[in-house]
Motif scaffolding. Structure first.
Motif, PDB file in Angstrom:
ATOM      1  N   SER A 208      45.042  44.391  34.654  1.00 44.00           N
ATOM      2  CA  SER A 208      44.440  45.709  34.480  1.00 44.00           C
ATOM      3  C   SER A 208      42.923  45.637  34.585  1.00 44.00           C
ATOM      4  O   SER A 208      42.279  46.495  35.208  1.00 44.00           O
ATOM      5  CB  SER A 208      44.850  46.286  33.123  1.00 44.00           C
ATOM      6  N   TRP A 209      42.348  44.598  34.000  1.00 43.44           N
ATOM      7  CA  TRP A 209      40.901  44.412  34.017  1.00 43.44           C
ATOM      8  C   TRP A 209      40.408  44.171  35.442  1.00 43.44           C
ATOM      9  O   TRP A 209      39.413  44.747  35.892  1.00 43.44           O
ATOM     10  CB  TRP A 209      40.552  43.248  33.105  1.00 43.44           C
ATOM     11  N   ILE A 210      41.133  43.337  36.186  1.00 49.61           N
ATOM     12  CA  ILE A 210      40.759  43.048  37.569  1.00 49.61           C
ATOM     13  C   ILE A 210      40.825  44.322  38.416  1.00 49.61           C
ATOM     14  O   ILE A 210      39.949  44.585  39.249  1.00 49.61           O
ATOM     15  CB  ILE A 210      41.664  41.954  38.157  1.00 49.61           C
ATOM     16  N   ALA A 211      41.878  45.120  38.199  1.00 51.62           N
ATOM     17  CA  ALA A 211      42.022  46.363  38.950  1.00 51.62           C
ATOM     18  C   ALA A 211      40.846  47.296  38.697  1.00 51.62           C
ATOM     19  O   ALA A 211      40.401  48.022  39.597  1.00 51.62           O
ATOM     20  CB  ALA A 211      43.337  47.044  38.572  1.00 51.62           C
ATOM     21  N   GLU A 212      40.309  47.264  37.491  1.00 49.58           N
ATOM     22  CA  GLU A 212      39.194  48.141  37.128  1.00 49.58           C
ATOM     23  C   GLU A 212      37.843  47.561  37.547  1.00 49.58           C
ATOM     24  O   GLU A 212      36.965  48.274  38.054  1.00 49.58           O
ATOM     25  CB  GLU A 212      39.191  48.367  35.612  1.00 49.58           C
ATOM     26  N   ALA A 213      37.670  46.251  37.351  1.00 47.90           N
ATOM     27  CA  ALA A 213      36.341  45.643  37.499  1.00 47.90           C
ATOM     28  C   ALA A 213      36.123  44.951  38.838  1.00 47.90           C
ATOM     29  O   ALA A 213      34.988  44.660  39.212  1.00 47.90           O
ATOM     30  CB  ALA A 213      36.104  44.644  36.369  1.00 47.90           C
ATOM     31  N   GLY A 214      37.199  44.668  39.554  1.00 45.59           N
ATOM     32  CA  GLY A 214      37.060  43.906  40.785  1.00 45.59           C
ATOM     33  C   GLY A 214      37.088  42.411  40.513  1.00 45.59           C
ATOM     34  O   GLY A 214      37.152  41.971  39.365  1.00 45.59           O
ATOM     35  N   ILE A 215      37.019  41.621  41.574  1.00 50.95           N
ATOM     36  CA  ILE A 215      37.108  40.171  41.411  1.00 50.95           C
ATOM     37  C   ILE A 215      36.397  39.481  42.580  1.00 50.95           C
ATOM     38  O   ILE A 215      36.405  39.987  43.708  1.00 50.95           O
ATOM     39  CB  ILE A 215      38.580  39.713  41.320  1.00 50.95           C
ATOM     40  N   LEU A 216      35.759  38.360  42.290  1.00 51.99           N
ATOM     41  CA  LEU A 216      35.102  37.571  43.323  1.00 51.99           C
ATOM     42  C   LEU A 216      36.103  36.614  43.965  1.00 51.99           C
ATOM     43  O   LEU A 216      37.083  36.207  43.336  1.00 51.99           O
ATOM     44  CB  LEU A 216      33.957  36.755  42.720  1.00 51.99           C
ATOM     45  N   ALA A 217      35.841  36.222  45.182  1.00 49.70           N
ATOM     46  CA  ALA A 217      36.600  35.159  45.836  1.00 49.70           C
ATOM     47  C   ALA A 217      36.008  33.812  45.454  1.00 49.70           C
ATOM     48  O   ALA A 217      34.816  33.714  45.123  1.00 49.70           O
ATOM     49  CB  ALA A 217      36.549  35.337  47.355  1.00 49.70           C
ATOM     50  N   ALA A 218      36.817  32.769  45.502  1.00 52.62           N
ATOM     51  CA  ALA A 218      36.309  31.423  45.224  1.00 52.62           C
ATOM     52  C   ALA A 218      35.171  31.071  46.172  1.00 52.62           C
ATOM     53  O   ALA A 218      34.216  30.383  45.794  1.00 52.62           O
ATOM     54  CB  ALA A 218      37.446  30.408  45.354  1.00 52.62           C
ATOM     55  N   GLU A 219      35.243  31.556  47.396  1.00 49.73           N
ATOM     56  CA  GLU A 219      34.204  31.271  48.395  1.00 49.73           C
ATOM     57  C   GLU A 219      32.855  31.870  47.996  1.00 49.73           C
ATOM     58  O   GLU A 219      31.807  31.347  48.389  1.00 49.73           O
ATOM     59  CB  GLU A 219      34.634  31.792  49.763  1.00 49.73           C
ATOM     60  N   ASP A 220      32.874  32.956  47.234  1.00 51.34           N
ATOM     61  CA  ASP A 220      31.612  33.532  46.750  1.00 51.34           C
ATOM     62  C   ASP A 220      30.897  32.562  45.826  1.00 51.34           C
ATOM     63  O   ASP A 220      29.673  32.400  45.888  1.00 51.34           O
ATOM     64  CB  ASP A 220      31.872  34.851  46.006  1.00 51.34           C
ATOM     65  N   LEU A 221      31.651  31.910  44.950  1.00 57.25           N
ATOM     66  CA  LEU A 221      31.057  30.922  44.042  1.00 57.25           C
ATOM     67  C   LEU A 221      30.616  29.685  44.804  1.00 57.25           C
ATOM     68  O   LEU A 221      29.563  29.106  44.524  1.00 57.25           O
ATOM     69  CB  LEU A 221      32.063  30.543  42.947  1.00 57.25           C
ATOM     70  N   ALA A 222      31.411  29.276  45.794  1.00 58.24           N
ATOM     71  CA  ALA A 222      31.046  28.109  46.589  1.00 58.24           C
ATOM     72  C   ALA A 222      29.731  28.344  47.320  1.00 58.24           C
ATOM     73  O   ALA A 222      28.875  27.451  47.396  1.00 58.24           O
ATOM     74  CB  ALA A 222      32.163  27.793  47.590  1.00 58.24           C
ATOM     75  N   ASP A 223      29.554  29.532  47.847  1.00 55.64           N
ATOM     76  CA  ASP A 223      28.315  29.886  48.531  1.00 55.64           C
ATOM     77  C   ASP A 223      27.128  29.794  47.574  1.00 55.64           C
ATOM     78  O   ASP A 223      26.062  29.296  47.935  1.00 55.64           O
ATOM     79  CB  ASP A 223      28.438  31.296  49.092  1.00 55.64           C
TER      80      ASP A 223
END
Length: 248
Positions: A208-223
């Motif tokens: 539910s939280w992800i649906a509301e807040a969105g989520i980063l991809a692992a590649e975003d952190l790698a970058d």
């Protein structure tokens, strides 16, 4: 994206079997770093190492359990034999087990403490002589926004990450004068296998939280990790918080 200053470096990435760790290892190898993939799941890191080599990178798979002194010591020896001195370490291995503080399993607490805190210390102890040997190196610790924000049922997980954030701050004071940049990264919601192990009410809340807040991809952190570790040697991005734009 190309990060020229990563070429020729030797990196260790823990928790490299999936998610953030695998993404970090991939971007390092793509930019010319020699990469040691550390994780417990031998098949996963072996598969990733072969993929990175097929794409022109240099990588080795080293099966290791950061909760074991002997395993981390043996891993360091294997990496030194293959690649020599390490000048870039990413502490990414972690465990997240949410539960009510009054009913949580002591075994789950021990697992989080021994992986998220003592495991980080084991890896740091194993590679600090390398990092301080030649005047320029990087230590990156993957903490969490939970280090200083409240999330229901994540008190112990958050406490382990608060320890990582504090440790990073302290180590910067100790290792910075020796040429080691210490970077603490606190991600918010990121897509990874940590989510897959969370079921029941906690899993429903997270969805539910992800649906509301969105989520980063692992590649975003790698970058972000690649950017921080490829800055000129005199620039230390010491504390970075990475959230989905819509996560408050």
């Amino acid at each position: 994206m190309t990060y020229v200053n990563l070429a020729g470096r030797t990196a260790v990435v823990t928790g490299a079997a999936s998610g953030i760790g695998a993404a970090i290892a991939t971007v390092f190898a793509a930019n010319g770093a020699r990469v040691a993939l550390l994780a417990r799941r031998s098949d996963r890191i072996a598969e990733l190492a072969e993929k990175l080599k097929d794409n022109g990178g240099q990588a080795i798979a080293v099966t290791a359990d950061v909760t074991s002194d002997e395993s981390v010591t043996a891993a360091a020896e294997a990496i030194h034999a293959a690649f020599g001195r390490v000048d870039l370490v990413v502490n990414n291995a972690g465990v997240m087990i949410p539960d009510d503080i009054t009913t949580a399993s002591f075994d789950d607490w021990r697992k989080m403490l021994d992986t998220n805190v003592t495991g980080v210390l084991r890896v740091i102890r194993a590679f600090t002589p390398d990092l301080t040997a030649d005047g320029h190196a990087d230590l990156v610790n993957i903490s969490s926004i939970a280090a200083h924000e409240f999330f229901k049922d994540y008190a112990v997980y958050g406490a382990t990450k608060a320890a990582v954030t504090y440790l990073s701050k302290s180590l910067r004071a100790e290792l910075g004068p020796k040429g080691v940049r210490v970077t603490n990264i606190e991600p918010g919601l990121v897509r990874s296998e940590l989510r897959d192990a969370i079921t029941g009410d906690a899993g429903a809340f997270l969805d539910s939280w992800i649906a509301e807040a969105g989520i980063l991809a692992a590649e975003d952190l790698a970058d972000l990790v690649a950017y921080a570790t490829s800055r000129p040697a005199h620039v230390n991005l010491r504390h970075l918080v990475a959230l989905p734009t819509t996560q408050l």
